[in-house]
Design a protein around this motif. Sequence first.
Motif, mmCIF file in Angstrom:
data_model
loop_
_atom_site.group_PDB
_atom_site.id
_atom_site.type_symbol
_atom_site.label_atom_id
_atom_site.label_comp_id
_atom_site.label_asym_id
_atom_site.label_seq_id
_atom_site.Cartn_x
_atom_site.Cartn_y
_atom_site.Cartn_z
ATOM 1 N N ASN A 79 -49.005 -12.307 -41.721
ATOM 2 C CA ASN A 79 -48.779 -13.261 -42.801
ATOM 3 C C ASN A 79 -47.360 -13.200 -43.345
ATOM 4 O OD1 ASN A 79 -51.450 -13.937 -42.532
ATOM 5 N ND2 ASN A 79 -52.126 -12.598 -44.180
ATOM 6 N N ASP A 80 -46.579 -12.220 -42.899
ATOM 7 C CA ASP A 80 -45.231 -12.031 -43.411
ATOM 8 C C ASP A 80 -44.173 -12.737 -42.566
ATOM 9 O OD1 ASP A 80 -46.400 -10.410 -45.301
ATOM 10 O OD2 ASP A 80 -45.985 -8.556 -44.210
ATOM 11 N N ASP A 81 -44.586 -13.642 -41.676
ATOM 12 C CA ASP A 81 -43.613 -14.280 -40.783
ATOM 13 C C ASP A 81 -42.808 -15.380 -41.468
ATOM 14 O OD1 ASP A 81 -45.598 -16.169 -41.015
ATOM 15 O OD2 ASP A 81 -46.125 -16.191 -38.884
ATOM 16 N N GLU A 84 -44.982 -21.362 -43.330
ATOM 17 C CA GLU A 84 -45.986 -21.925 -44.237
ATOM 18 C C GLU A 84 -47.114 -22.528 -43.392
ATOM 19 O OE1 GLU A 84 -47.292 -23.082 -48.120
ATOM 20 O OE2 GLU A 84 -45.370 -22.150 -47.692
ATOM 21 N N ARG A 85 -48.350 -22.125 -43.666
ATOM 22 C CA ARG A 85 -49.496 -22.665 -42.937
ATOM 23 C C ARG A 85 -50.405 -23.376 -43.928
ATOM 24 N NH1 ARG A 85 -51.808 -17.769 -39.423
ATOM 25 N NH2 ARG A 85 -51.952 -16.842 -41.477
ATOM 26 N N THR A 86 -50.979 -24.495 -43.497
ATOM 27 C CA THR A 86 -51.904 -25.257 -44.327
ATOM 28 C C THR A 86 -53.293 -25.129 -43.728
ATOM 29 O OG1 THR A 86 -50.137 -26.823 -44.846
ATOM 30 C CG2 THR A 86 -52.396 -27.511 -45.320
ATOM 31 N N PHE A 87 -54.213 -24.607 -44.516
ATOM 32 C CA PHE A 87 -55.582 -24.415 -44.064
ATOM 33 C C PHE A 87 -56.468 -25.503 -44.656
ATOM 34 C CE2 PHE A 87 -53.802 -20.135 -43.867
ATOM 35 C CZ PHE A 87 -54.249 -19.702 -42.630
#
Length: 158
Positions: A79-81, A84-87
Motif C-alpha cells: 500500500n506504500d507504492d 492511488e487506487r479506487t475500490f
Amino acid sequence: MRTFDFTPLYRSAVGFDRLAAMLESAARTSEQGWPPYNIQSTGENQYRIEVAVAGFSPEELNVEVKENLLTVTGRKTANDDGVERTFLHRGLAERDFERRFQLADYVVVKNADLAHGLLTIDLARELPEALKPRTIAIGTGGSALIEGKAEKSGKKVA
C-alpha cells in the motif's frame, strides 16, 4: 462485552502474577478478531497454528518467539507504492496486524510455512530428559555374596 477484574487475585495470591497477566492478555486478545486463526492438536505433544493472512507475502510476515510468547506480525508494504487506487468494494483487509500466542513451558516452534493464504506454524512440546517419566528397576534382594562366591536361592554358583 464481558470484562473481568483480577484485582482480588493480585491481593490474595503471591507468586501468581504471571498467571493473572496471562489471563488479562487472553481477555484483551479475544476482543481482536483479525486475522482469524485455528489451533490444532496434531499429536500427543504436537500442535499447529494456522493464521489466515490472505494477501501477505513471506517478506511482509514475521514470526518471533521470546520468553514463551509467540508473536506473528504482518506489515503490509504494497500500500506504500504511492499509487492511488479506487475500490468499488474492499473486502480484503490489507492492514497491519500483530497476533500473540502464549506458549506453555517446553513448547518450541518447529517451522513456519505460508501456502494458499494460510501461515502454518508447527509446534512441539519437548520435555527435558530430567522431566520425562522413567522406569526404575526393582531388585529382588535374593542374591548374597558368601566367602567370595555368589549364592542364589540355596545353590552355590562357582
